[in-house]
Structures are given as structure tokens and as C-alpha cells.
Design an enzyme around this catalytic site. Structure first.
Site, mmCIF file in Angstrom:
data_model
loop_
_atom_site.group_PDB
_atom_site.id
_atom_site.type_symbol
_atom_site.label_atom_id
_atom_site.label_comp_id
_atom_site.label_asym_id
_atom_site.label_seq_id
_atom_site.Cartn_x
_atom_site.Cartn_y
_atom_site.Cartn_z
ATOM 1 N N PRO A 9 0.789 -1.227 0.000
ATOM 2 C CA PRO A 9 0.000 0.000 0.000
ATOM 3 C C PRO A 9 0.827 1.285 0.000
ATOM 4 O O PRO A 9 1.847 1.378 0.678
ATOM 5 C CB PRO A 9 -0.827 -0.092 1.292
ATOM 6 C CG PRO A 9 -0.229 -1.182 2.093
ATOM 7 C CD PRO A 9 0.464 -2.102 1.134
ATOM 8 N N ASN A 10 0.330 2.226 -0.793
ATOM 9 C CA ASN A 10 0.861 3.590 -0.910
ATOM 10 C C ASN A 10 2.172 3.703 -1.680
ATOM 11 O O ASN A 10 2.625 4.813 -1.958
ATOM 12 C CB ASN A 10 0.995 4.263 0.474
ATOM 13 C CG ASN A 10 -0.342 4.406 1.140
ATOM 14 O OD1 ASN A 10 -1.279 4.914 0.521
ATOM 15 N ND2 ASN A 10 -0.480 3.915 2.353
ATOM 16 N N ARG A 17 4.710 12.798 -2.087
ATOM 17 C CA ARG A 17 4.936 13.497 -0.812
ATOM 18 C C ARG A 17 6.061 12.801 -0.062
ATOM 19 O O ARG A 17 6.516 11.736 -0.446
ATOM 20 C CB ARG A 17 3.651 13.508 0.028
ATOM 21 C CG ARG A 17 2.595 14.440 -0.548
ATOM 22 C CD ARG A 17 1.450 14.649 0.412
ATOM 23 N NE ARG A 17 1.916 15.121 1.713
ATOM 24 C CZ ARG A 17 1.356 14.805 2.874
ATOM 25 N NH1 ARG A 17 0.318 14.003 2.903
ATOM 26 N NH2 ARG A 17 1.816 15.283 3.998
ATOM 27 N N TYR A 22 11.238 9.082 1.225
ATOM 28 C CA TYR A 22 11.161 8.082 0.149
ATOM 29 C C TYR A 22 11.791 8.532 -1.173
ATOM 30 O O TYR A 22 11.783 7.774 -2.138
ATOM 31 C CB TYR A 22 9.692 7.690 -0.089
ATOM 32 C CG TYR A 22 9.019 7.126 1.143
ATOM 33 C CD1 TYR A 22 9.455 5.921 1.700
ATOM 34 C CD2 TYR A 22 7.970 7.806 1.771
ATOM 35 C CE1 TYR A 22 8.855 5.404 2.837
ATOM 36 C CE2 TYR A 22 7.362 7.295 2.913
ATOM 37 C CZ TYR A 22 7.812 6.100 3.443
ATOM 38 O OH TYR A 22 7.222 5.583 4.567
ATOM 39 N N ASN A 73 8.148 -5.625 -0.770
ATOM 40 C CA ASN A 73 8.045 -4.485 0.142
ATOM 41 C C ASN A 73 6.568 -4.386 0.491
ATOM 42 O O ASN A 73 5.785 -3.817 -0.270
ATOM 43 C CB ASN A 73 8.538 -3.203 -0.531
ATOM 44 C CG ASN A 73 8.445 -2.009 0.430
ATOM 45 O OD1 ASN A 73 7.833 -2.110 1.500
ATOM 46 N ND2 ASN A 73 9.043 -0.894 0.039
ATOM 47 N N ALA A 76 3.038 -0.745 4.714
ATOM 48 C CA ALA A 76 2.578 -0.766 6.112
ATOM 49 C C ALA A 76 2.139 -2.166 6.561
ATOM 50 O O ALA A 76 2.131 -2.453 7.767
ATOM 51 C CB ALA A 76 1.438 0.227 6.286
ATOM 52 N N GLU A 97 12.944 -9.313 1.690
ATOM 53 C CA GLU A 97 12.165 -8.152 2.138
ATOM 54 C C GLU A 97 12.954 -6.874 1.857
ATOM 55 O O GLU A 97 14.150 -6.813 2.165
ATOM 56 C CB GLU A 97 11.922 -8.291 3.650
ATOM 57 C CG GLU A 97 11.240 -7.096 4.275
ATOM 58 C CD GLU A 97 11.119 -7.243 5.803
ATOM 59 O OE1 GLU A 97 11.603 -8.257 6.371
ATOM 60 O OE2 GLU A 97 10.545 -6.320 6.417
ATOM 61 N N HIS A 99 12.851 -2.474 2.101
ATOM 62 C CA HIS A 99 12.221 -1.201 2.480
ATOM 63 C C HIS A 99 13.080 -0.067 1.961
ATOM 64 O O HIS A 99 14.308 -0.102 2.108
ATOM 65 C CB HIS A 99 12.064 -1.084 4.000
ATOM 66 C CG HIS A 99 11.157 -2.137 4.529
ATOM 67 N ND1 HIS A 99 9.801 -2.070 4.370
ATOM 68 C CD2 HIS A 99 11.427 -3.316 5.128
ATOM 69 C CE1 HIS A 99 9.267 -3.166 4.876
ATOM 70 N NE2 HIS A 99 10.230 -3.941 5.321
ATOM 71 N N ARG A 106 13.108 4.600 12.487
ATOM 72 C CA ARG A 106 11.914 5.460 12.477
ATOM 73 C C ARG A 106 11.046 5.164 13.714
ATOM 74 O O ARG A 106 11.574 4.840 14.756
ATOM 75 C CB ARG A 106 11.174 5.261 11.143
ATOM 76 C CG ARG A 106 12.028 5.682 9.929
ATOM 77 C CD ARG A 106 11.302 5.464 8.632
ATOM 78 N NE ARG A 106 10.111 6.293 8.540
ATOM 79 C CZ ARG A 106 9.168 6.137 7.598
ATOM 80 N NH1 ARG A 106 9.299 5.207 6.666
ATOM 81 N NH2 ARG A 106 8.120 6.927 7.575
#
Ligand code: CA2
Length: 142
Positions: A9-10, A17, A22, A73, A76, A97, A99, A106
Site C-alpha cells: 500500500p501507498n 509526498r 522516500y 516491500n 505498512a 524483504e 524497504h 523510524r
């Protein structure tokens, strides 16, 4: 060799943004980079993105028997999804995996990763290059 790249997602909103976290590049730029790298090392790739947990589970199940590796990836869903972890376990395909950001530096909740209980490698904080490194890791399994 065929590798499936899954983005959760996203990740389709990349470059729109939060460029400080990112980067400024878009999801299309990411797909272009991955496809061009895969071509240069003679690997077939399919890039898939979904905002829906069940669609990601479906995609992992559909990879059974026709895919040599998965780069994932989960966005969330990394921090919440036992369903995606179980899907990876159910197909038994070697997975890495990835990211884009350094999730471990974070918020506290980003330190939890369910898929890391299955994936044989975890690459974080290397931006888009992390996906290329993950592809190379799987390519060495040939
Ligand atoms: O660092 C990563 O790759 C993440 O998987 C990205 C996810 C985040 O939930 C994970 O904790 C770490 C977020 C995907 C992109 O989210 C955007 C947010 C704002 C603007 C554009 C994309």
C-alpha cells in the site's frame, strides 16, 4: 529465472509526498529501474503493486510453481500482516524483504516485521537500489 516484485500500500504514491523519506522518484521510475536491471542480467521480472492485503495474498499464491523468487516491500502491511507472512510460507518461494527507508530508525511500530520471519534477507534504507540488491541476491540462488 523469474522473479516477482511485490509492492504494498501507498508505494504507488512514491515521489508525491515525503521526498525526504522516500525520495523524489515515482513508482513508474521504480518499475523502469527494476525492469532495466533485470533485463541486463537476463532475468524475467513482473512488478505488482496493490493497496489491498488480500490481493497481495492472492498474488503470492498465484506465484506457486511458476516463480523462482519474490522481492517484497509490503509497505505498512510489513508491521501488521500475518496473512502475507503465511502466504509466503505456504508457497515456499525464496523471498527477500525490501524497504526504501531505514525502518529500524523510524517510529517504534515500524521495527516489527512479520514477513522477516520468512524472508531469507532484509534490505532497508537503500532507496530504490535495495530492490536491485534483492534481485541480485535471488539471482545467486540459480
Ligand atoms: O520504507 C519502506 O519502503 C516502507 O515499506 C514504506 C511504507 C511504510 O509504511 C513502511 O513503514 C516502510 C510506506 C509506503 C509509501 O508511503 C508514502 C507516504 C507518503 C507519500 C508517498 C508514499
Amino acid at each position: 529465472m523469474k522473479i516477482l516484485i511485490i509492492n504494498g500500500p501507498n508505494l504507488n504514491m512514491l515521489g508525491i509526498r515525503e521526498p525526504d523519506i522516500y525520495g523524489k522518484k515515482t513508482y513508474s521510475d521504480l518499475v523502469e529501474l527494476i525492469e532495466s536491471h533485470a533485463k541486463s542480467i537476463n532475468i524475467d521480472v513482473e512488478c505488482f503493486q496493490s493497496n489491498h492485503e488480500g490481493y497481495i495474498v492472492d498474488k503470492i499464491q498465484q506465484a506457486y510453481g511458476n516463480t523462482d523468487g519474490i522481492v517484497i516491500n509490503p509497505g505498512a502491511y510489513t508491521h501488521t500482516s500475518v496473512a502475507i507472512l503465511d502466504a509466503l510460507k505456504s508457497v515456499g518461494i525464496p523471498s527477500v524483504e525490501v524497504h526504501i527507508s531505514d525502518v529500524d530508525s523510524r517510529e517504534e511500530f515500524r521495527k516489527t516485521s512479520y514477513v522477516s520471519l520468512y524472508c531469507f534477507k532484509r534490505i532497508t534504507g537503500k532507496g530504490f537500489d535495495g530492490y536491485l540488491e534483492a534481485i541480485n541476491e535471488i539471482a545467486t540462488l540459480k
